[in-house]
Motif scaffolding. Sequence first.
Motif, short mmCIF file in Angstrom:
data_model
loop_
_atom_site.label_atom_id
_atom_site.label_comp_id
_atom_site.label_asym_id
_atom_site.label_seq_id
_atom_site.Cartn_x
_atom_site.Cartn_y
_atom_site.Cartn_z
N ILE A 15 46.80 34.40 39.64
CA ILE A 15 45.82 34.64 40.71
C ILE A 15 45.46 36.11 40.75
O ILE A 15 44.28 36.47 40.84
CB ILE A 15 46.37 34.17 42.07
CG1 ILE A 15 46.52 32.64 42.07
CG2 ILE A 15 45.46 34.62 43.21
CD1 ILE A 15 47.31 32.10 43.25
N ALA A 16 46.47 36.98 40.69
CA ALA A 16 46.21 38.42 40.71
C ALA A 16 45.35 38.84 39.52
O ALA A 16 44.42 39.63 39.66
CB ALA A 16 47.53 39.20 40.72
N ALA A 17 45.64 38.29 38.36
CA ALA A 17 44.84 38.61 37.16
C ALA A 17 43.40 38.14 37.35
O ALA A 17 42.46 38.85 36.99
CB ALA A 17 45.47 37.96 35.93
N ALA A 18 43.23 36.95 37.92
CA ALA A 18 41.87 36.44 38.15
C ALA A 18 41.11 37.32 39.14
O ALA A 18 39.90 37.48 39.04
CB ALA A 18 41.93 35.00 38.66
N LEU A 19 41.86 37.90 40.08
CA LEU A 19 41.24 38.79 41.05
C LEU A 19 41.08 40.21 40.51
O LEU A 19 40.46 41.06 41.16
CB LEU A 19 42.08 38.84 42.33
CG LEU A 19 42.17 37.53 43.12
CD1 LEU A 19 43.18 37.66 44.24
CD2 LEU A 19 40.82 37.14 43.66
N ARG A 63 33.66 37.32 39.58
CA ARG A 63 33.85 38.70 39.13
C ARG A 63 32.56 39.51 39.22
O ARG A 63 32.58 40.68 39.59
CB ARG A 63 34.38 38.73 37.70
CG ARG A 63 35.84 38.37 37.62
CD ARG A 63 36.38 38.54 36.24
NE ARG A 63 37.82 38.32 36.25
CZ ARG A 63 38.51 37.91 35.22
NH1 ARG A 63 37.92 37.71 34.06
NH2 ARG A 63 39.82 37.73 35.32
N SER A 64 31.42 38.88 38.90
CA SER A 64 30.16 39.62 38.97
C SER A 64 29.79 39.95 40.42
O SER A 64 29.29 41.04 40.70
CB SER A 64 29.02 38.83 38.30
OG SER A 64 28.67 37.70 39.04
N VAL A 65 30.05 39.04 41.34
CA VAL A 65 29.79 39.32 42.76
C VAL A 65 30.69 40.45 43.24
O VAL A 65 30.24 41.37 43.93
CB VAL A 65 29.99 38.04 43.62
CG1 VAL A 65 29.96 38.38 45.10
CG2 VAL A 65 28.93 37.00 43.28
N ALA A 66 31.96 40.39 42.87
CA ALA A 66 32.90 41.44 43.27
C ALA A 66 32.49 42.80 42.71
O ALA A 66 32.51 43.81 43.42
CB ALA A 66 34.32 41.08 42.81
#
Length: 74
Positions: A15-19, A63-66
């Motif tokens: 989860i952390a990696a995805a974030l 990721r693009s939104v972030a």
Amino acid sequence: MIEERAGSRKMLQRIAAALGDDVAIFHDEPVNVSSVGEALELLTAFESVFDRDDRRACIDFVRSVAARQRNASE
């Protein structure tokens, strides 16, 4: 019990990696309950996406939104 902890640790790492963050984000600061609920909603929805390309598209979108929001706040 040990296997459950190892599984939980691995899930937090994924989860952390995805974030794009470190696992420490889950431990060091107080938790915003609404954020946890939203994250759970995202994870639940993501679990129902089986197609690998669709999963990748979901991750790329988030990721693009972030990145766009990070850039806008700089």
